[in-house]
Design an enzyme around this catalytic site. Structure first.
Site, PDB file in Angstrom:
ATOM      1  N   LYS A  13       0.838  -1.215   0.000  1.00  0.00           N
ATOM      2  CA  LYS A  13       0.000   0.000   0.000  1.00  0.00           C
ATOM      3  C   LYS A  13       0.874   1.265   0.000  1.00  0.00           C
ATOM      4  CE  LYS A  13      -1.936  -1.082   3.933  1.00  0.00           C
ATOM      5  NZ  LYS A  13      -1.171  -2.322   4.255  1.00  0.00           N
ATOM      6  N   ARG A  88      -9.179   1.254   9.553  1.00  0.00           N
ATOM      7  CA  ARG A  88      -8.786  -0.137   9.766  1.00  0.00           C
ATOM      8  C   ARG A  88      -9.795  -0.889  10.622  1.00  0.00           C
ATOM      9  NH1 ARG A  88      -2.850   0.504   9.124  1.00  0.00           N
ATOM     10  NH2 ARG A  88      -1.819  -1.426   9.630  1.00  0.00           N
ATOM     11  N   ARG A 127      11.939  -5.896   4.280  1.00  0.00           N
ATOM     12  CA  ARG A 127      11.790  -4.435   4.180  1.00  0.00           C
ATOM     13  C   ARG A 127      12.844  -3.726   5.044  1.00  0.00           C
ATOM     14  NH1 ARG A 127       6.168  -1.539   5.293  1.00  0.00           N
ATOM     15  NH2 ARG A 127       6.271  -2.721   7.228  1.00  0.00           N
ATOM     16  N   ARG A 160      12.081  -2.245  10.745  1.00  0.00           N
ATOM     17  CA  ARG A 160      11.041  -1.849  11.709  1.00  0.00           C
ATOM     18  C   ARG A 160      10.853  -2.946  12.745  1.00  0.00           C
ATOM     19  NH1 ARG A 160       5.889   0.256   8.289  1.00  0.00           N
ATOM     20  NH2 ARG A 160       4.813  -0.979   9.856  1.00  0.00           N
ATOM     21  N   ARG A 171       0.226  -9.119  13.365  1.00  0.00           N
ATOM     22  CA  ARG A 171      -0.418  -8.073  12.553  1.00  0.00           C
ATOM     23  C   ARG A 171      -1.378  -8.692  11.550  1.00  0.00           C
ATOM     24  NH1 ARG A 171       4.722  -5.190  10.417  1.00  0.00           N
ATOM     25  NH2 ARG A 171       3.329  -3.983   9.100  1.00  0.00           N
TER      26      ARG A 171
HETATM   27  P1  AP5 Z   1       4.937  -1.551   1.718  1.00  0.00           P
HETATM   28  O1  AP5 Z   1       4.551  -0.743   0.547  1.00  0.00           O
HETATM   29  O2  AP5 Z   1       5.717  -0.897   2.804  1.00  0.00           O
HETATM   30  O3  AP5 Z   1       3.662  -2.326   2.295  1.00  0.00           O
HETATM   31  P2  AP5 Z   1       2.427  -1.783   3.133  1.00  0.00           P
HETATM   32  O4  AP5 Z   1       1.211  -2.452   2.631  1.00  0.00           O
HETATM   33  O5  AP5 Z   1       2.421  -0.285   3.176  1.00  0.00           O
HETATM   34  O6  AP5 Z   1       2.816  -2.417   4.529  1.00  0.00           O
HETATM   35  P3  AP5 Z   1       2.873  -1.813   6.014  1.00  0.00           P
HETATM   36  O7  AP5 Z   1       3.570  -2.852   6.849  1.00  0.00           O
HETATM   37  O8  AP5 Z   1       3.470  -0.442   6.064  1.00  0.00           O
HETATM   38  O9  AP5 Z   1       1.395  -1.748   6.335  1.00  0.00           O
HETATM   39  P4  AP5 Z   1       0.715  -1.883   7.675  1.00  0.00           P
HETATM   40  O10 AP5 Z   1      -0.641  -1.548   7.266  1.00  0.00           O
HETATM   41  O11 AP5 Z   1       0.858  -3.104   8.454  1.00  0.00           O
HETATM   42  O12 AP5 Z   1       1.574  -0.877   8.582  1.00  0.00           O
HETATM   43  P5  AP5 Z   1       1.330   0.634   8.993  1.00  0.00           P
HETATM   44  O13 AP5 Z   1       2.598   1.330   8.901  1.00  0.00           O
HETATM   45  O14 AP5 Z   1       0.130   1.180   8.307  1.00  0.00           O
HETATM   46  O15 AP5 Z   1       5.768  -2.826   1.151  1.00  0.00           O
HETATM   47  C1  AP5 Z   1       6.327  -3.762   2.061  1.00  0.00           C
HETATM   48  C2  AP5 Z   1       7.685  -4.216   1.501  1.00  0.00           C
HETATM   49  O16 AP5 Z   1       7.484  -4.942   0.285  1.00  0.00           O
HETATM   50  C3  AP5 Z   1       8.652  -3.079   1.130  1.00  0.00           C
HETATM   51  O17 AP5 Z   1       9.947  -3.491   1.447  1.00  0.00           O
HETATM   52  C4  AP5 Z   1       8.476  -2.914  -0.381  1.00  0.00           C
HETATM   53  O18 AP5 Z   1       9.658  -2.458  -0.987  1.00  0.00           O
HETATM   54  C5  AP5 Z   1       8.144  -4.332  -0.819  1.00  0.00           C
HETATM   55  N1  AP5 Z   1       7.174  -4.411  -1.915  1.00  0.00           N
HETATM   56  C6  AP5 Z   1       6.055  -3.659  -2.090  1.00  0.00           C
HETATM   57  N2  AP5 Z   1       5.383  -4.062  -3.182  1.00  0.00           N
HETATM   58  C7  AP5 Z   1       6.089  -5.118  -3.692  1.00  0.00           C
HETATM   59  C8  AP5 Z   1       5.904  -5.979  -4.815  1.00  0.00           C
HETATM   60  N3  AP5 Z   1       4.850  -5.842  -5.635  1.00  0.00           N
HETATM   61  N4  AP5 Z   1       6.825  -6.956  -5.041  1.00  0.00           N
HETATM   62  C9  AP5 Z   1       7.893  -7.103  -4.212  1.00  0.00           C
HETATM   63  N5  AP5 Z   1       8.121  -6.319  -3.140  1.00  0.00           N
HETATM   64  C10 AP5 Z   1       7.236  -5.333  -2.875  1.00  0.00           C
HETATM   65  O19 AP5 Z   1       0.880   0.433  10.520  1.00  0.00           O
HETATM   66  C11 AP5 Z   1       1.807   0.048  11.515  1.00  0.00           C
HETATM   67  C12 AP5 Z   1       1.106  -0.008  12.864  1.00  0.00           C
HETATM   68  O20 AP5 Z   1       0.570   1.284  13.201  1.00  0.00           O
HETATM   69  C13 AP5 Z   1      -0.095  -0.971  12.944  1.00  0.00           C
HETATM   70  O21 AP5 Z   1       0.303  -2.300  13.207  1.00  0.00           O
HETATM   71  C14 AP5 Z   1      -0.883  -0.340  14.109  1.00  0.00           C
HETATM   72  O22 AP5 Z   1      -0.297  -0.652  15.344  1.00  0.00           O
HETATM   73  C15 AP5 Z   1      -0.700   1.152  13.853  1.00  0.00           C
HETATM   74  N6  AP5 Z   1      -1.770   1.705  12.983  1.00  0.00           N
HETATM   75  C16 AP5 Z   1      -1.609   2.242  11.747  1.00  0.00           C
HETATM   76  N7  AP5 Z   1      -2.791   2.651  11.254  1.00  0.00           N
HETATM   77  C17 AP5 Z   1      -3.725   2.362  12.194  1.00  0.00           C
HETATM   78  C18 AP5 Z   1      -5.140   2.523  12.260  1.00  0.00           C
HETATM   79  N8  AP5 Z   1      -5.849   3.060  11.254  1.00  0.00           N
HETATM   80  N9  AP5 Z   1      -5.769   2.100  13.382  1.00  0.00           N
HETATM   81  C19 AP5 Z   1      -5.095   1.561  14.416  1.00  0.00           C
HETATM   82  N10 AP5 Z   1      -3.753   1.371  14.417  1.00  0.00           N
HETATM   83  C20 AP5 Z   1      -3.071   1.770  13.312  1.00  0.00           C
END
Ligand code: AP5
Length: 232
Positions: A13, A88, A127, A160, A171
């Site tokens: 994403k 979420r 990552r 991370r 997660r």
């Molecule tokens: P990346 O693009 O970083 O993936 P992503 O879907 O953004 O993954 P995240 O881990 O950031 O999402 P998340 O939703 O768990 O975490 P968030 O930070 O929102 O890609 C991942 C890796 O793959 C990278 O290395 C990239 O280079 C590679 N890649 C991408 N596409 C690829 C492809 N097609 N092929 C190969 N490689 C690829 O949330 C973190 C924490 O914050 C949560 O656990 C929670 O505690 C809190 N939080 C955040 N939002 C909320 C909310 N709304 N409510 C409550 N808690 C929240």
């Protein structure tokens, strides 16, 4: 255009939101990045959120909602934005609907990034994130030119804490339990599009871009290319 990127951790994403935000010149709002910045600056919200993030749990709705509320009224959001990682939970989705209604707006599109758990684990375990500018790399798929150093700003790359294997599994469990319901919620509203994200980054970017262009032009979408796109 106001669009939500929905999907499991590691679906890509953030990677796609960065690309689309540059291409369409709309803001990329990542709830995860906003929360990590709050933790880094030890704000009241950050201090409360830290332990949830480290355990792979969702931060309480109220804390996240406040952060998003403040962010979407900023000047750079006037022409639209991508919400990456928010909402979420069903209650966050309903609060977002209310917030937008008060502002005289609505969501145009929700893109659901579907991906296999195998890809999620591979992507998150490899990552690496820049400690300075937050840019994301992958040791195999998106390597930096110099090992451990960010190409964009020269900052140090780190893993991370919540990308450790046991936290990734937690997660994913939380995603299935608390976030997956949003797929049906947005499907019912008729604004959900699914993109299969087991393809490579550029192929997915093309599909995301096509879906957004079709929504902007209000055209039905004809599926093509590597990633599968369904109008649900
Ligand atoms: P990346 O693009 O970083 O993936 P992503 O879907 O953004 O993954 P995240 O881990 O950031 O999402 P998340 O939703 O768990 O975490 P968030 O930070 O929102 O890609 C991942 C890796 O793959 C990278 O290395 C990239 O280079 C590679 N890649 C991408 N596409 C690829 C492809 N097609 N092929 C190969 N490689 C690829 O949330 C973190 C924490 O914050 C949560 O656990 C929670 O505690 C809190 N939080 C955040 N939002 C909320 C909310 N709304 N409510 C409550 N808690 C929240």
């Amino acid at each position: 255009m106001r669009v939500v990127f929905l999907g499991p951790p590691g679906a890509g994403k953030g990677t796609q939101a960065d690309a689309v935000s540059k291409d369409k010149k709309i803001s990329h709002i990542s709830s995860g990045n906003l929360l990590r910045e709050a933790v880094e600056s030890s704000t009241e919200t950050g201090i409360k959120a830290k332990c949830y993030i480290e355990k792979g749990l969702l931060v309480p709705d109220q804390l996240v909602v406040e952060i998003i509320k403040d962010r979407i009224v900023k000047e750079d959001c006037k022409s639209g934005y991508i919400l990456d990682g928010f909402p979420r939970t069903l209650s966050q989705a309903k609060v977002l609907d209310e917030m937008l209604k008060k502002l005289g707006n609505k969501l145009d599109l929700v893109i659901y990034f579907s991906v296999s758990e195998e890809s999620v684990v591979l992507r998150l375990s490899g990552r690496r994130t820049c400690a300075n500018c937050g840019a994301n790399y992958h040791i195999r798929y998106v390597p930096s030119s110099k090992d451990g150093i960010c190409d964009k700003c020269g900052g140090k790359l780190y893993q991370r804490a919540d990308d450790k294997p046991e936290t990734v599994l937690e997660r994913l469990r939380v995603y299935h339990e608390q976030t997956e319901d949003l797929i049906a919620y947005y499907k019912k509203k008729g604004i959900l599009k699914e993109i299969s994200c087991d393809a490579d980054i550029d192929a997915i970017t093309k599909e995301v871009s096509d879906v957004i262009n079709c929504t902007l032009q209000r055209k039905p979408l004809i599926s093509r290319g590597v990633a599968r796109v369904d109008s649900l």
